[in-house]
Design a protein around this motif. Structure first.
Motif, PDB file in Angstrom:
ATOM      1  N   VAL A   1      -0.254   5.736  15.858  1.00 57.70           N
ATOM      2  CA  VAL A   1      -0.153   4.566  15.056  1.00 57.70           C
ATOM      3  C   VAL A   1      -1.305   4.394  14.092  1.00 57.70           C
ATOM      4  O   VAL A   1      -2.328   4.276  14.561  1.00 57.70           O
ATOM      5  CB  VAL A   1       0.262   3.616  15.644  1.00 57.70           C
ATOM      6  CG1 VAL A   1       0.387   2.425  14.922  1.00 57.70           C
ATOM      7  CG2 VAL A   1       1.318   3.743  16.607  1.00 57.70           C
TER       8      VAL A   1
ATOM      9  N   LYS B   1       6.365   5.634   7.212  1.00 59.91           N
ATOM     10  CA  LYS B   1       6.437   7.097   7.401  1.00 59.91           C
ATOM     11  C   LYS B   1       6.297   7.368   8.897  1.00 59.91           C
ATOM     12  O   LYS B   1       5.511   6.761   9.573  1.00 59.91           O
ATOM     13  CB  LYS B   1       5.243   7.803   6.784  1.00 59.91           C
ATOM     14  CG  LYS B   1       5.764   9.011   5.851  1.00 59.91           C
ATOM     15  CD  LYS B   1       4.719   9.556   5.231  1.00 59.91           C
ATOM     16  CE  LYS B   1       3.396   9.766   5.770  1.00 59.91           C
ATOM     17  NZ  LYS B   1       2.652  10.948   5.412  1.00 59.91           N
ATOM     18  N   LEU B   2       7.385   8.081   9.441  1.00 63.40           N
ATOM     19  CA  LEU B   2       7.299   8.552  10.700  1.00 63.40           C
ATOM     20  C   LEU B   2       7.535   9.959  11.061  1.00 63.40           C
ATOM     21  O   LEU B   2       8.797  10.474  10.453  1.00 63.40           O
ATOM     22  CB  LEU B   2       8.064   7.750  11.668  1.00 63.40           C
ATOM     23  CG  LEU B   2       8.153   7.919  13.190  1.00 63.40           C
ATOM     24  CD1 LEU B   2       8.276   6.621  13.921  1.00 63.40           C
ATOM     25  CD2 LEU B   2       9.078   8.655  13.684  1.00 63.40           C
ATOM     26  N   ASP B   3       6.741  10.866  11.288  1.00 58.19           N
ATOM     27  CA  ASP B   3       6.984  12.069  11.303  1.00 58.19           C
ATOM     28  C   ASP B   3       7.146  12.622  12.939  1.00 58.19           C
ATOM     29  O   ASP B   3       5.922  12.123  13.735  1.00 58.19           O
ATOM     30  CB  ASP B   3       6.178  12.891  10.685  1.00 58.19           C
ATOM     31  CG  ASP B   3       6.706  13.171   9.127  1.00 58.19           C
ATOM     32  OD1 ASP B   3       5.667  12.718   8.425  1.00 58.19           O
ATOM     33  OD2 ASP B   3       7.698  13.085   9.062  1.00 58.19           O
ATOM     34  N   THR B   4       7.743  13.391  13.402  1.00 58.99           N
ATOM     35  CA  THR B   4       7.623  13.963  14.813  1.00 58.99           C
ATOM     36  C   THR B   4       7.537  15.483  14.957  1.00 58.99           C
ATOM     37  O   THR B   4       8.327  16.196  14.376  1.00 58.99           O
ATOM     38  CB  THR B   4       8.932  13.501  15.683  1.00 58.99           C
ATOM     39  OG1 THR B   4       9.215  12.118  15.456  1.00 58.99           O
ATOM     40  CG2 THR B   4       8.683  13.748  16.972  1.00 58.99           C
TER      41      THR B   4
ATOM     42  N   LYS C   1      11.561   6.876   7.259  1.00 56.57           N
ATOM     43  CA  LYS C   1      10.900   5.928   6.177  1.00 56.57           C
ATOM     44  C   LYS C   1      11.459   4.565   5.947  1.00 56.57           C
ATOM     45  O   LYS C   1      12.807   4.744   6.192  1.00 56.57           O
ATOM     46  CB  LYS C   1      10.710   6.893   4.822  1.00 56.57           C
ATOM     47  CG  LYS C   1      10.163   8.060   4.748  1.00 56.57           C
ATOM     48  CD  LYS C   1      10.202   8.649   3.163  1.00 56.57           C
ATOM     49  CE  LYS C   1      11.320   9.632   3.175  1.00 56.57           C
ATOM     50  NZ  LYS C   1      10.763  10.668   2.283  1.00 56.57           N
TER      51      LYS C   1
ATOM     52  N   PHE D   1      13.719   8.309  15.895  1.00 57.78           N
ATOM     53  CA  PHE D   1      12.215   8.605  16.333  1.00 57.78           C
ATOM     54  C   PHE D   1      11.838  10.023  16.842  1.00 57.78           C
ATOM     55  O   PHE D   1      11.191  10.610  16.554  1.00 57.78           O
ATOM     56  CB  PHE D   1      11.732   7.332  17.268  1.00 57.78           C
ATOM     57  CG  PHE D   1      11.754   6.344  16.460  1.00 57.78           C
ATOM     58  CD1 PHE D   1      11.732   5.089  17.319  1.00 57.78           C
ATOM     59  CD2 PHE D   1      11.507   6.103  15.236  1.00 57.78           C
ATOM     60  CE1 PHE D   1      11.497   3.782  16.827  1.00 57.78           C
ATOM     61  CE2 PHE D   1      11.362   4.622  14.533  1.00 57.78           C
ATOM     62  CZ  PHE D   1      11.689   3.496  15.387  1.00 57.78           C
TER      63      PHE D   1
ATOM     64  N   ILE E   1       8.014   0.410   8.768  1.00 58.89           N
ATOM     65  CA  ILE E   1       7.724   2.028   9.064  1.00 58.89           C
ATOM     66  C   ILE E   1       7.738   2.601   7.786  1.00 58.89           C
ATOM     67  O   ILE E   1       8.566   2.882   6.948  1.00 58.89           O
ATOM     68  CB  ILE E   1       8.676   2.558   9.868  1.00 58.89           C
ATOM     69  CG1 ILE E   1       8.717   1.835  11.158  1.00 58.89           C
ATOM     70  CG2 ILE E   1       8.324   4.254  10.137  1.00 58.89           C
ATOM     71  CD1 ILE E   1       9.699   2.682  12.219  1.00 58.89           C
TER      72      ILE E   1
ATOM     73  N   THR F   1       2.733   8.073  12.819  1.00 55.17           N
ATOM     74  CA  THR F   1       3.267   7.238  12.007  1.00 55.17           C
ATOM     75  C   THR F   1       2.443   6.220  11.210  1.00 55.17           C
ATOM     76  O   THR F   1       1.374   5.960  11.871  1.00 55.17           O
ATOM     77  CB  THR F   1       4.496   6.525  12.747  1.00 55.17           C
ATOM     78  OG1 THR F   1       4.787   5.171  12.077  1.00 55.17           O
ATOM     79  CG2 THR F   1       3.606   5.758  13.996  1.00 55.17           C
ATOM     80  N   SER F   2       2.739   5.899  10.193  1.00 55.87           N
ATOM     81  CA  SER F   2       2.006   4.896   9.386  1.00 55.87           C
ATOM     82  C   SER F   2       3.051   3.602   9.337  1.00 55.87           C
ATOM     83  O   SER F   2       4.248   3.790   8.793  1.00 55.87           O
ATOM     84  CB  SER F   2       1.975   5.407   7.825  1.00 55.87           C
ATOM     85  OG  SER F   2       0.857   5.822   7.790  1.00 55.87           O
TER      86      SER F   2
ATOM     87  N   VAL G   1       4.123  12.025  17.685  1.00 55.61           N
ATOM     88  CA  VAL G   1       4.802  11.096  16.671  1.00 55.61           C
ATOM     89  C   VAL G   1       3.568  10.493  16.064  1.00 55.61           C
ATOM     90  O   VAL G   1       2.599  10.015  16.402  1.00 55.61           O
ATOM     91  CB  VAL G   1       5.600   9.943  17.248  1.00 55.61           C
ATOM     92  CG1 VAL G   1       6.121   9.101  16.358  1.00 55.61           C
ATOM     93  CG2 VAL G   1       6.745  10.513  18.074  1.00 55.61           C
TER      94      VAL G   1
END
Lengths: 395, 355, 542
Positions: free
Chosen positions: A374, A266-269, A247, A241, A264, A289-290, A287
Motif C-alpha cells: 500500500v 489505482k489497484l493492480d494485481t 480505479k 481486488f 483507491i 495499490t495507491s 496487490v
C-alpha cells in the motif's frame, strides 16, 4: 463511333434494369424501424418455454417534445412487446412479426436474464446472440433479481428508457474496473474455458416514493451455464481486488483507533501460479495499490507518522480480508471465478492436461498467498485531521 | 512496390481461415510463413530477372516450347480465374455478412466488376499508382484501429506458446504461405509493364513483401490479444474486435473503419487479379489488345464465381485442407521447374557442342 | 428490338455530329464581292454598298484632297466601331493637308503607298490589295481608305467602341490580391497579361475562328517554357474547327477539350490576369478570345480546381489549411447527401445510438422515404442556385428570404422534410461554393452518388468513389495526366498543402518542358535576428 456507343448503352441498360426492377433490398427506412434497447428473458408459466420481452425506445418526435418539455409527460417513450416461445430466436421473430415495424437490434444495450432462468442453464439459449450479426458482442449481460421483464417496464425517475439507463450505469462502473461489466463476449469467453465460471452483475429493482430505481448490486456466479449462487457487494469487491485494475473506488477500513475511508486511485494485481509438489496449485497474488485518504474519523491519539503506518496496515488488512472472503465464497460455491485454471493452462500447458478434469477438487485446494503493498501518496487538503489537531494542541 | 504491399495487406482482414488451425499461436505461424515465403519471393525475383520483359505466359512458352507452354498457360489462366472469382465473391459474401444483408450477391459482384473493368481498361499503370495511397490509407487506419483496441487487449491471451501439436504448425505455415503470400506469383504477369532496374526490383519486392506481411501479422496479433479464445468462432475477427472499442458516448461505432479499408483493399486485389486474368487470356488467345476481352472475361469470372462453393462452411473447409496443395503447384512447383529449365537452357551450348 | 431502336436513334445523332460541311449549306443567294479593288472609286463604292446591303451603320464618306482637290477618295467605316476623333486626326486632316511634291506618284498603287507612308498619322496602316480583306477590315473596326485611280486600299486602325472598364471580376473574388479582371476586349486583355509578364519570350499568336463571327483569338505562352506539343495541339485543334460562331471561350472549350463526356472539365478558365499570368509562367498556354472576359488555360490539372490565386499571396501555413479545407469540402459536397441516405436507410448500426434517436425522431412524421426527401432537397437547392444567378437585382432580397424560409423552416415545421436533411443539404451547398470551378461537376456527381447510396448503401458509395478515382486517373489534358493520384512526386508540394514559395523551386514537371527552374533553389528567408541590437546589414559579410 457506333461500337463503343452500343456497348455503353447496352451496359447501362442492363445495369439500370437489374437495379430498378429488383428494388433496393437492404433499405430500411428509419420510420419503419423500432430501435430495440433491451431484451429480457424469463422462465414462463408454461414449462420449457421462455418469455421474451423486448423493450423499444421510441424517439420523441419533434412536435411532442416542443409541447411537453417541462411537464414530465406521461407519454412513455418506451414500448414493450412480450411473447412466449421455446427459444430466444423464435421469440424475437414473433415479436418482429407482430409489431408494426421491423426491429433493429443493432443498438441493443442490454440483455437481461432473470435469475430463475439463469439457474436453469443459458447455454442453449445463447447461440442466437453469437451467431446473428445484428447482435453485437458488446451487449451487456445482466442477471436480475426477480423477473427480468419488470426491469424493462420500470418507470425510472432518472431516465426514460431503462435499457439505456442500465447501459449508462454500467459505463460508469466500467470506469471503476473493467471486470465489472460483462459483455456477451466476456461471458461467452468464460463459457468456452471449461473450468472458469462466468459471472454477470445482478440488478435489483427498488421502489422509492412511487418511482422505481435500478441498482447494480452483487455478482451472479455461474457454473458452466447455470447460475449457482451470487456474491454480495463486499464479495464482489474482493473479486475485483483479485482481478486487479481497479480505479476510483473507495475502501473503508476500521481499527480500534478509528475509521478511515480511502480512495483507491489505482489497484493492480499480479498473479503468479505455481505448482505445488503434491500436485496442487499455489497462487500468489501481489496487490499493489495507491490510496488517497478520503476521510478520517477518530485517530485522536496519534501523531502523523504513526498515523500513516496505521493507515497502511489497516488498508492492507482490509484488502486481504476481502480477497480471502471472496475466495472462501468461491470455494464454497465450487466455482473458479478468477480464471485460475486458465492461468495454470497458460503457464503449464502440459501439466494442465492431467489437471483439467480434477479442477473442481484442485480449486478448493488452492493455497492462496496474498501480498499487499500500500502506498499513500496523497492525504487530501489537510495534513492532519481536525480531531487530531485538537487533541495534539490539548496535549 | 506498394502494389505488392497492398496486395498482401488485403488478405490481412480475411485471416479468419487461419485461426481455427493454430489458435493463439497464429501469430507465430504468420512469422514462420513470412520467413518461408522469402524463399518463394527470391524465386520469383530470379525469374523476373531472367526474363525481363516477358510476362508469365510468355515465360512458360519460351521455356517449355509452344505446346507445353500453352498448356501450362491455360492452367495458369484457370488459376487466375479462380483467384479472381474467389476474391470477388469473398468481397460479396463478407459485405453481405456485415453491412448489406439482403442484397443478392450478384449485384454486389457485378458492380465491383464494372468498376474494376473501368479501372483496368487503361492498363495496370493506374491501379498500381493508386496502390500507394490505398496502402498508406489502410496502414493509417489499421494502426489507428490497433491503437484503439489497445485497451481491450489482454496479452495473457497469447499464452501458452508452442503448445499445439506440431502438425498444426506445419499446416498453418503451409496455409499461410500459399494462400495469401504465395499469390504474389501473379506479379510475374505484371512485371513487364513496370520499368525498374534490377537492383531496385529486389528492393521493391522485398520491402513491399515485408510491409504487407507485417500488416497481416499486426492484425492477427491484435485479434488474438483482444478476442482470446473466441478467435476461431468468428468469420471476421477483426470486425468483432473493432466493435468492442468504445471511445465515449458518441464514438462507439468504429467498425466503419474496418468496412472502408476492407472494401478498398479487396477491390484493389480484385482489380489486379482481373487485369492479370484478362492479360493471360489475351496472351493465350493471341488477341491484339486485351481491351476487347475485358467484358468477356468479366462475365466469365462472374458466372464461374457463382458456382464455386455451395456454402461458406465448405469454403472454409476447403481452404484449410485442399487449397494450399493446389496453390503450391502453381506457386512453387511450376515456377521452380521453369527456373531450373531456364538455367539449364542457359548453361548448355558449350557442353552440347562438345559432347 | 428495343435496343435496336435506341441504337438507331443514337446513330442518327452521331451522324448529325459528323456532318461538318457548314459551308455547303447556303440557302440564300448572297452577292459575291469582287476579288480585286478596281481602279474606279465608284465601282468600289457600289460593290461595297451591295455587299453590305443597305445597312445603316455602314458609312461612306467621300472627300477630296490634294492641291486643287485633285484626288478623290472615300472612307468606308462602320459607325460605332470607329473612333471619329482619331479618324479625323489621323486620316482626314493629314490628307487634306497633304501636298504632293514632284517625285510623288500621282496614281495607282504607289500613290496609296506614299499616302500611307507620309501622309497619314496613324501607326497602324495596312495596304490591302483584295476587296474582301478590305471589307473584313471594316467589319473589325478598321477604316478603309480608297482613292480613285488606285487598285489598292488602305486599312487604317482607328478602332474605338464602348467597352467596360477594368473592374473586379464577379466570379473570382479575393480578399488579398489584385482586383483587376479581364474585359471583353481582346487587346485590353492581352495588354493586361503583358503588364504582368514583361518578358520578351511571351508570345502572342493570333487566330481567327468562326465563319460568321470571325472571332479573334490569341494564344499566349512563354516560349521555351511551354511544351511544344501542347502549343501545337491547341493550335491544331482550333484551326481544325469549321464552325459558325465562337462567341465565348466556352464554345472553344467544348470543341477542343479532351473528354467531352466526363463530368470533370479538362481545360481551366479564369477571369483574372494574375491567375492567367501565373499559369503562363508555369508553362501553360492561355487562349484569349475577343468578346469574353474568360481566358482558357491548357493543360489543366485536377489540383487547379482547389487552387486560388489567393493561396499564393497568403502565408503557407494558412494557405495549406484552407487548401485541405477545400479538398474536404469537395468530398463533403459530393458525398454528403448520398452518405446521409446510406447511413440512415441502410446502415443504422454505424450511427451512434443517441444520434440515431434524434434522427429517428426527426423522421417520425415525414411522409417520404429518405431518398426522395434528400433528392427533393437537392433539387430545390439547384433551383435556388440557378434562380439566384438569374434573378434581377431588385427582387433578389425578397426571393432569397422566401427561399430560405420556405425551404428551411416551414418545410421542417410542416413535417415535409426532416431537419437533419435540411442541415445536410445546407452543408453540401455551402461546401460546394468553396470549389467554384468544380461546382458543376459536383452537382452531377452528387446526384450520381445519391442514387448509388440510395440503391446500394455504403457499398454503392464506395464503388462510386472508386469509379471516380479511376475515371479521374484516366483523364488526360492535352497529353498531361489530369490527376496523378497523390503520387509521391515533386508535384505534391503544391497539391494538398502549399509549401512555402521558396521551397517550390521547380515548375511542375508535367507541364513545363523547357526551362524548369523558376526560383533559385531554396532561398529561405533570412534567419531571425539573434541579436536585436545588431543591424541586419552588419550581419551579412565582413
Amino acid at each position: 463511333m457506333n461500337k463503343p456507343f452500343r456497348k455503353v448503352i447496352a451496359l447501362l441498360l442492363i445495369f439500370a434494369v437489374s437495379i430498378t426492377f429488383s428494388g433496393c433490398w437492404d433499405e430500411h427506412e428509419l420510420d419503419t424501424l423500432f430501435i430495440v434497447t433491451g431484451i429480457a428473458i424469463d422462465n414462463s408459466q408454461t414449462p420449457d418455454q421462455i418469455d421474451v420481452t423486448v423493450q423499444i425506445g421510441k424517439p420523441k418526435s419533434k412536435s411532442s417534445s416542443s409541447e411537453s418539455d417541462s411537464s414530465g409527460g406521461q407519454s412513455s417513450s418506451v414500448i414493450i412487446i412480450k411473447t412466449t416461445e421455446a427459444t430466444a430466436l423464435e421469440g424475437l421473430k414473433t415479436t418482429d412479426r407482430d409489431s408494426s415495424r421491423t426491429l433493429l437490434f443493432q443498438h441493443n444495450q442490454v440483455v437481461l436474464f432473470s435469475s430463475e432462468f439463469a439457474a436453469k442453464g443459458v447455454r442453449n439459449r445463447f447461440d442466437l446472440f453469437l451467431r446473428d450479426n445484428d447482435m453485437r458482442m458488446e451487449v451487456l449481460l445482466i442477471v436480475t433479481a426477480g423477473r427480468a421483464d419488470q426491469f424493462l417496464t420500470a418507470n425510472l425517475s432518472q431516465e426514460d428508457i431503462s435499457g439505456i439507463f442500465i447501459a449508462r450505469v454500467m459505463q460508469d462502473l466500467k470506469a471503476v474496473s473493467p471486470y465489472l461489466q460483462i459483455r456477451l463476449l466476456d461471458f461467452a469467453s468464460r463459457l468456452q474455458e471449461k473450468t472458469s465460471s462466468p459471472l454477470a452483475p445482478i440488478a435489483v429493482l427498488n421502489e422509492v416514493d412511487g418511482k422505481q430505481n435500478i441498482l447494480i448490486e452483487g455478482t451472479a456466479v455461474f457454473k458452466n451455464d447455470r447460475m449457482i449462487g451470487k456474491l454480495d457487494v463486499e464479495q464482489s469487491r474482493g473479486y475485483l481486488f483479485t482481478m486487479g485494475k481497479v480505479k476510483h473506488a473507495s475502501l473503508t477500513a476500521q481499527s480500534q483507533y478509528g475509521r478511515a475511508v480511502f480512495n483507491i486511485e489505482k489497484l493492480d494485481t499480479k498473479r503468479n501460479v505455481t505448482l505445488r509438489p503434491d500436485g496442487g496449485v499455489k497462487v500468489t497474488l501481489s496487490v499493489v495499490t495507491s490510496l488517497g485518504i478520503g476521510e478520517l474519523r477518530g485517530f485522536s491519539a496519534m501523531n502523523p507518522k504513526d498515523l500513516m503506518t496505521e493507515l497502511k496496515s489497516m488498508a492492507q488488512q482490509q484488502i486481504t480480508n476481502q480477497i480471502s472472503d471472496t475466495f472462501a465464497a468461491a470455494r464454497s460455491l465450487d466455482a473458479d471465478i478468477y480464471g485460475f485454471g486458465t492461468s495454470v493452462y497458460q503457464k503449464y500447458p502440459k501439466a494442465w492436461e492431467s489437471m483439467e478434469g480434477d479442477w473442481d477438487v484442485l480449486f478448493k485446494d488452492i493455497q492462496l498467498d496474498i501480498k499487499v503493498n500500500v502506498r499513500i501518496p496523497q492525504t487530501g487538503k489537510v495534513i492532519k485531521s481536525l480531531e487530531m489537531d485538537v487533541n495534539s494542541r490539548a496535549n | 512496390m506498394f502494389a505488392v504491399a497492398c496486395f498482401i495487406q488485403s488478405s490481412s482482414l480475411l485471416a479468419s481461415f487461419l485461426a481455427p488451425v493454430a489458435l493463439q499461436d497464429s501469430w507465430l505461424v504468420v512469422l514462420f510463413g513470412i520467413v518461408i515465403c522469402l524463399s518463394l519471393i527470391w524465386l520469383y525475383k530470379e525469374l523476373m530477372m531472367l526474363f525481363p520483359d516477358k510476362n508469365l505466359i510468355q515465360i512458360l512458352e519460351q521455356t517449355f516450347g509452344t505446346v507445353a507452354g500453352k498448356i501450362f498457360g491455360a492452367l495458369y489462366l484457370w488459376f487466375f480465374l479462380t483467384l479472381t472469382s474467389l476474391n470477388l465473391f469473398d468481397l460479396g459474401n463478407l459485405t453481405k455478412l456485415t453491412i448489406m444483408d439482403e442484397t443478392p450477391i450478384e449485384v454486389l459482384a457485378i458492380l465491383c466488376l464494372l468498376v474494376s473493368a473501368v479501372a483496368i481498361k487503361q492498363g495496370v499503370k493506374l491501379t498500381t499508382r493508386y496502390s500507394t495511397p490505398f496502402f498508406v490509407t489502410s496502414v493509417i487506419i489499421l494502426v489507428l484501429t490497433i491503437l484503439l483496441m489497445f485497451t481491450q487487449m489482454n496479452f495473457q491471451n497469447f499464452l501458452p506458446v508452442l503448445s499445439q501439436p506440431a502438425g498444426k504448425y506445419i499446416q498453418g505455415t503451409h496455409l499461410i504461405s500459399t494462400v495469401p503470400f504465395g499469390e504474389l506469383v501473379i506479379f510475374l504477369m505484371i512485371f513487364p509493364a513496370v520499368k525498374i532496374g534490377r537492383s531496385k526490383l529486389t528492393k521493391f519486392l522485398f520491402w513491399g513483401y515485408i510491409m504487407g506481411t507485417l500488416s497481416v501479422f499486426a492484425v492477427i496479433a491484435s485479434d488474438i490479444a483482444v478476442l482470446g479464445n473466441m478467435l476461431d468462432l468468428f468469420a471476421l475477427p477483426h470486425l468483432i474486435a473493432l466493435r468492442l472499442v468504445n471511445l465515449g458516448p458518441g464514438l462507439s461505432r468504429m467498425e466503419i473503419f474496418f468496412i472502408v479499408v476492407f472494401i478498398l483493399l479487396l477491390f484493389f486485389k480484385i482489380t489486379i487479379l482481373f487485369y492479370v486474368t484478362v492479360l493471360a487470356a489475351a496472351q493465350l488467345f493471341n488477341a491484339k489488345s486485351f481491351k476487347h476481352l475485358v467484358y468477356v472475361v468479366g462475365a466469365l469470372i462472374f458466372a464461374y464465381g457463382l458456382t464455386l462453393y455451395p456454402d461458406p462452411v465448405e469454403h472454409a473447409q476447403s481452404v484449410q485442407k485442399v487449397t494450399p496443395f493446389i496453390w503450391t503447384i502453381f506457386e512453387l512447383v511450376i515456377p521452380l521447374a521453369v527456373f531450373i529449365v531456364a538455367k539449364i537452357k542457359k548453361r548448355p551450348k558449350p557442353q552440347k557442342t562438345e559432347g | 428490338m428495343f435496343l435496336d431502336f435506341i441504337f438507331r436513334k443514337l446513330q442518327f445523332i452521331s451522324k448529325q455530329r459528323a456532318a461538318t460541311e457548314f459551308s455547303k449549306e447556303i440557302s440564300v443567294e448572297l452577292p459575291q464581292s469582287p476579288e480585286e479593288i478596281s481602279t474606279t472609286l465608284e465601282e468600289n463604292l457600289n460593290a461595297a454598298k451591295k455587299q453590305f446591303g443597305n445597312s445603316s451603320d455602314f458609312k461612306i464618306h467621300r472627300f477630296r484632297f490634294g492641291p486643287d482637290d485633285r484626288f478623290s477618295g472615300a472612307l468606308l467605316y462602320i459607325d460605332g466601331l470607329t473612333d471619329n476623333a482619331t479618324l479625323t486626326d489621323a486620316v482626314l486632316r493629314p490628307l487634306s493637308n497633304w501636298v504632293p511634291d514632284e517625285k510623288s506618284p500621282s496614281a495607282g498603287k504607289p500613290l496609296i503607298e506614299t499616302l500611307a507612308r507620309t501622309a497619314l498619322y496613324s501607326g497602324d496602316v495596312k495596304t490591302v490589295m483584295s476587296f474582301p480583306e478590305l471589307l473584313s477590315g471594316c467589319l473589325s473596326g478598321d477604316t478603309a481608305v480608297l482613292v480613285d485611280g488606285c487598285p489598292a486600299g488602305l486599312s487604317v486602325c482607328a478602332k474605338g467602341w464602348e467597352k467596360r472598364s477594368v473592374t473586379e471580376p464577379q466570379s473570382e473574388t479575393v480578399v488579398r490580391g489584385p482586383r483587376e479582371g479581364f474585359i471583353e476586349n481582346l487587346r485590353t486583355n492581352t495588354a493586361l497579361i503583358r503588364r504582368k509578364i514583361k518578358s520578351d519570350r511571351l508570345r502572342t499568336e493570333s487566330l481567327k475562328v468562326g465563319e460568321k463571327t470571325r472571332t479573334d483569338i490569341c494564344l499566349m505562352y512563354l516560349e521555351g517554357v511551354a511544351s511544344e506539343k501542347v502549343i501545337n495541339t491547341v493550335k491544331y485543334r482550333i484551326s481544325r474547327l469549321n464552325v459558325d460562331s465562337v462567341l465565348e471561350t466556352g464554345y472553344l472549350e467544348q470543341y477542343i477539350e479532351d473528354a467531352p463526356f466526363s463530368p470533370f472539365s479538362t481545360i481551366g478558365y479564369t477571369e483574372k490576369p494574375d491567375v492567367a499570368a501565373a499559369h503562363i509562367l508555369e508553362g501553360r498556354v492561355a487562349v484569349v478570345v475577343d468578346g469574353t472576359p474568360f481566358v482558357l488555360t491548357a493543360p489543366m490539372l485536377f489540383i487547379e480546381n482547389f487552387q486560388t490565386a489567393e493561396d499564393y499571396y497568403t502565408r503557407p501555413l494558412y494557405a495549406s489549411i484552407t487548401r485541405i479545407l477545400r479538398f474536404i469540402a469537395f468530398i463533403i459536397t459530393v458525398f454528403s447527401p448520398g452518405l446521409y441516405v446510406a447511413l440512415t436507410a441502410f446502415h443504422q448500426q454505424i450511427i451512434p445510438t443517441t444520434l440515431l434517436f434524434t434522427i429517428a425522431a426527426a423522421r417520425e412524421g415525414t411522409p417520404f422515404p429518405v431518398f426522395l426527401e434528400t433528392f427533393i432537397m437537392v433539387f430545390a437547392f439547384e433551383i435556388l442556385y440557378e434562380g439566384g444567378i438569374r434573378m434581377p437585382r431588385p427582387v433578389g432580397q425578397a426571393i432569397s428570404i422566401v427561399g430560405a424560409l420556405i425551404m428551411g423552416n416551414a418545410a421542417v415545421s410542416a413535417g415535409l422534410v426532416g431537419a437533419p436533411v435540411v442541415i445536410t443539404i445546407a452543408i453540401t451547398a455551402v461546401s460546394g461554393f468553396l470549389v467554384p470551378t468544380l461546382n458543376n461537376s459536383a452537382s452531377l456527381l452528387r446526384i450520381m452518388m445519391l442514387t448509388l447510396g440510395a440503391l446500394l448503401g455504403w457499398y454503392g458509395l464506395s464503388m462510386g468513389f472508386l469509379w471516380m478515382l479511376f475515371h479521374l486517373g484516366s483523364l488526360n489534358s492535352f497529353g498531361v495526366p489530369y490527376f496523378d493520384g497523390f503520387a509521391l512526386t515533386t508535384n505534391l508540394q503544391d497539391s494538398f498543402v502549399r509549401m512555402p514559395l521558396w521551397f517550390m523551386a521547380r515548375r511542375p514537371m508535367d507541364i513545363a518542358h523547357g526551362d524548369t527552374t523558376r526560383r533559385k533553389f531554396f532561398i529561405p528567408p533570412l534567419r531571425p535576428y539573434s541579436d536585436p541590437d545588431k543591424d541586419d546589414a552588419e550581419d551579412t559579410d565582413q
